[in-house]
Design a protein around this motif. Sequence first.
Motif, PDB file in Angstrom:
ATOM      1  N   UNK A 150       0.830  -1.200   0.000  1.00 18.56           N
ATOM      2  CA  UNK A 150       0.000   0.000   0.000  1.00 18.56           C
ATOM      3  C   UNK A 150       0.871   1.259   0.000  1.00 18.56           C
ATOM      4  N   UNK A 151       1.974   1.211   0.740  1.00 21.30           N
ATOM      5  CA  UNK A 151       2.895   2.346   0.709  1.00 21.30           C
ATOM      6  C   UNK A 151       3.543   2.459  -0.657  1.00 21.30           C
ATOM      7  N   UNK A 152       3.863   1.331  -1.262  1.00 21.32           N
ATOM      8  CA  UNK A 152       4.457   1.339  -2.601  1.00 21.32           C
ATOM      9  C   UNK A 152       3.529   2.003  -3.605  1.00 21.32           C
ATOM     10  N   UNK A 153       2.234   1.716  -3.527  1.00 24.57           N
ATOM     11  CA  UNK A 153       1.267   2.322  -4.456  1.00 24.57           C
ATOM     12  C   UNK A 153       1.201   3.834  -4.266  1.00 24.57           C
ATOM     13  N   UNK A 154       1.315   4.283  -3.018  1.00 25.46           N
ATOM     14  CA  UNK A 154       1.308   5.724  -2.765  1.00 25.46           C
ATOM     15  C   UNK A 154       2.530   6.370  -3.413  1.00 25.46           C
ATOM     16  N   UNK A 155       3.691   5.727  -3.273  1.00 26.78           N
ATOM     17  CA  UNK A 155       4.913   6.269  -3.858  1.00 26.78           C
ATOM     18  C   UNK A 155       4.831   6.313  -5.384  1.00 26.78           C
ATOM     19  N   UNK A 156       4.191   5.318  -5.968  1.00 22.22           N
ATOM     20  CA  UNK A 156       4.108   5.239  -7.428  1.00 22.22           C
ATOM     21  C   UNK A 156       3.032   6.163  -7.991  1.00 22.22           C
ATOM     22  N   UNK A 157       1.880   6.227  -7.335  1.00 28.04           N
ATOM     23  CA  UNK A 157       0.733   6.951  -7.896  1.00 28.04           C
ATOM     24  C   UNK A 157       0.440   8.289  -7.232  1.00 28.04           C
ATOM     25  N   UNK A 158       1.082   8.542  -6.081  1.00 32.45           N
ATOM     26  CA  UNK A 158       0.836   9.775  -5.334  1.00 32.45           C
ATOM     27  C   UNK A 158      -0.648   9.965  -5.042  1.00 32.45           C
ATOM     28  N   UNK A 159      -1.281   8.902  -4.588  1.00 34.00           N
ATOM     29  CA  UNK A 159      -2.671   8.989  -4.154  1.00 34.00           C
ATOM     30  C   UNK A 159      -2.906   7.958  -3.058  1.00 34.00           C
ATOM     31  N   UNK A 160      -3.840   8.264  -2.165  1.00 34.71           N
ATOM     32  CA  UNK A 160      -4.127   7.357  -1.040  1.00 34.71           C
ATOM     33  C   UNK A 160      -5.617   7.025  -1.021  1.00 34.71           C
ATOM     34  N   UNK A 161      -5.950   5.972  -0.297  1.00 36.32           N
ATOM     35  CA  UNK A 161      -7.350   5.625  -0.067  1.00 36.32           C
ATOM     36  C   UNK A 161      -7.509   5.390   1.426  1.00 36.32           C
ATOM     37  N   UNK A 162      -8.411   6.145   2.035  1.00 36.85           N
ATOM     38  CA  UNK A 162      -8.624   5.983   3.468  1.00 36.85           C
ATOM     39  C   UNK A 162      -9.184   4.593   3.777  1.00 36.85           C
ATOM     40  N   UNK A 163      -8.916   4.119   4.990  1.00 40.90           N
ATOM     41  CA  UNK A 163      -9.495   2.849   5.436  1.00 40.90           C
ATOM     42  C   UNK A 163     -11.016   2.988   5.436  1.00 40.90           C
ATOM     43  N   UNK A 164     -11.682   2.072   4.756  1.00 45.43           N
ATOM     44  CA  UNK A 164     -13.138   2.131   4.663  1.00 45.43           C
ATOM     45  C   UNK A 164     -13.632   3.034   3.557  1.00 45.43           C
ATOM     46  N   UNK A 165     -12.722   3.667   2.835  1.00 48.40           N
ATOM     47  CA  UNK A 165     -13.117   4.572   1.764  1.00 48.40           C
ATOM     48  C   UNK A 165     -13.152   3.880   0.411  1.00 48.40           C
ATOM     49  N   UNK A 166     -13.875   4.477  -0.544  1.00 49.37           N
ATOM     50  CA  UNK A 166     -13.989   3.895  -1.876  1.00 49.37           C
ATOM     51  C   UNK A 166     -13.276   4.726  -2.941  1.00 49.37           C
ATOM     52  N   UNK A 167     -12.973   5.970  -2.650  1.00 52.10           N
ATOM     53  CA  UNK A 167     -12.334   6.822  -3.651  1.00 52.10           C
ATOM     54  C   UNK A 167     -10.876   7.079  -3.296  1.00 52.10           C
ATOM     55  N   UNK A 168     -10.086   7.334  -4.325  1.00 53.34           N
ATOM     56  CA  UNK A 168      -8.689   7.678  -4.098  1.00 53.34           C
ATOM     57  C   UNK A 168      -8.547   9.192  -4.000  1.00 53.34           C
ATOM     58  N   UNK A 169      -7.573   9.610  -3.213  1.00 54.91           N
ATOM     59  CA  UNK A 169      -7.359  11.037  -2.960  1.00 54.91           C
ATOM     60  C   UNK A 169      -5.928  11.381  -3.354  1.00 54.91           C
ATOM     61  N   UNK A 170      -5.741  12.294  -4.312  1.00 60.75           N
ATOM     62  CA  UNK A 170      -4.371  12.665  -4.697  1.00 60.75           C
ATOM     63  C   UNK A 170      -3.655  13.399  -3.566  1.00 60.75           C
ATOM     64  N   UNK A 171      -2.356  13.112  -3.398  1.00 63.21           N
ATOM     65  CA  UNK A 171      -1.560  13.798  -2.380  1.00 63.21           C
ATOM     66  C   UNK A 171      -0.246  14.266  -3.012  1.00 63.21           C
ATOM     67  N   UNK A 172       0.162  15.454  -2.651  1.00 65.65           N
ATOM     68  CA  UNK A 172       1.420  16.028  -3.134  1.00 65.65           C
ATOM     69  C   UNK A 172       2.386  16.082  -1.959  1.00 65.65           C
TER      70      UNK A 172
END
Length: 458
Positions: free
Chosen positions: A245-267
Motif C-alpha cells: 500500500x505504501x508502494x502504491x502511494x509512492x508510485x501513484x501519489x494517491x491514497x485511499x482511506x481505510x473504509x473509503x472507496x475513492x482515491x485522494x491525490x496527495x502532493x
Amino acid sequence: MSESHALTTVFEDERATKRRLKKSRLVVVDGPDRGKEFTIQQERITIGRSVICDLALADQAVSGTHCEIVARERGFVLRDLNSTNGTCINDVNVREVWLSAGCLIHLGETVVEFEPVSGTVEIDLSHKESYFDLVGRGVRMREIFAVLEKIAPTDLTVLIHGETGTGKELVASALHHGSARSEQPLEVLDCSAIPDNLIESTLFGHERGAFTGATELHRGSFEQANGGTVFLDEIGELSLSLQPKLLRVLENREIRRVGGERTIPVDVRVLAATNRDLRQMVNEGTFREDLYYRLSVVQVEIPSLKERREDIPLLVRQFLEDFALRRFPEEKKKFTVTPKAMMRLKAYHWPGNVRELKNTVERAGSLADGLELSVKDLTPTSQKTPPTELPGGTAEQFVEEGTPFKEAKQRVLDAFEGTYLKVLLDKHGGNITRSAQAAGLTRYHLRELAKRYGVRSC
C-alpha cells in the motif's frame, strides 16, 4: 591489501576541500553473466542477484544482496553481507577482506575480477560546518552536507540509514527545511511505535464507521502533509502487509482511506529512515525489493559518533550553548569543558551516538557546581562503571530529565549490551566461538555486536 589509496583527501591551506575516489572495475570472468562489466565510481557498491544491486547477477546461487565493496583511505574492502553460499577469494571463504589488483571474487557459480583503472571521481565537500541543526567539521559530515545541499531543493525520495542516535530525524528535518516545501507541514511517523492494527489508519486516514471506534473521519499523515513532507522513521518495522500500500502511494501519489472507496491525490515528498539493514531484510523476504528500490532513490549514510570523533568538541560546544540559553535565559553565561574531560569524551566509544553525547553533556551541566565541566561532572561517583566509561543513565534520572520512554530504554539497552559483551569476552579470553556458545548467539552476531560497541578488534 590494495596497492594504492582508494580515497584521497585534497587540502588547501590545511583545510580539506574535496575527496578523490580512484576508479576500479569489476569484470565477470565466469558464470551466467560472463563479460559483464561495472565501473566503481562511488564509495559503496553492492553485488547480488537483486535489481537493487549496482552489479546485478543472474546466478541463482548468488544471494539477493550478496556482498558490498566499500572505498576507504587505504584501499577497497570487500564485505560479505551474510550471503547464503558465502564469498571466496582464492578459494578462501571471507567475511571481510582488502582487495588487490587482479584478485578473483567467487560468488556462487560466478567469478568476478577486481581491477583498478585510470581516472578518479571527485567528491565534493561542503564549505560549511553545519547544515541547519546538523554540525560537523570532519570530511564525513561535510561530504553529507554537500549531498544534502544538492538534493534538498528536489522532490527525490531519500532513504537515511544510521545507528540509533546518529541524527536521522535531523537529516530529514534539514532536507525539508532546505526545500521549497519548508513552509508546508513536516509529518513525522515512527513506524515502530504504532500498533499494526492502527498504522494504516495513521498513514492514510479512515472514514467514519470504517471500524469499531471510528466515530469521526480521520485524515492520515499523508493528507495532513499535503504540499509538504512525510518522514517515515524506522521504516524497517513496517509490516509486509502494509508495504504494498505504501508502494502504491509512492508510485501513484494517491491514497485511499481505510473504509473509503475513492482515491485522494496527495502532493508529498517522502523521506524514510532505518537503523536496520534493509538489503538483508530483502534477502530474508521481510522487506519488499520493489519498495526498497522506490525508497532508496538517494541514500544518505550517517556515520556513528565513534567514526567522527573529530566532531565531538563542536557538538559539545553546541549542546552546551543551547543548554545555557535554556537554563540561564536572562543571563549570558557559558559552560566550558576542561581539556582532560574533553579527552575523556573523545575517547569514549558512544554506543548511543550523538543522542547519548547530548544527554551526557546536558546532565553534567545540570549537576555541575560551576560553569566548567570536569571529568567528575561527566562521571558521577554513583555510577559503577570503569573510569573511561560514561553512564547510560538511571530511571530516576530519565524521569527527572523528561527523557521519552523509547529513548531511555534504548540508552539502557546500549549500556547493558556494551558492558555484557566486554565481561563475556573477558571471561572467555576473547574467544569468539566460546563466548557465542555461552551467550546463545551465533559467531557472526556476536562479532557484529562487538564491532558496534568497540569491545574488541575484530
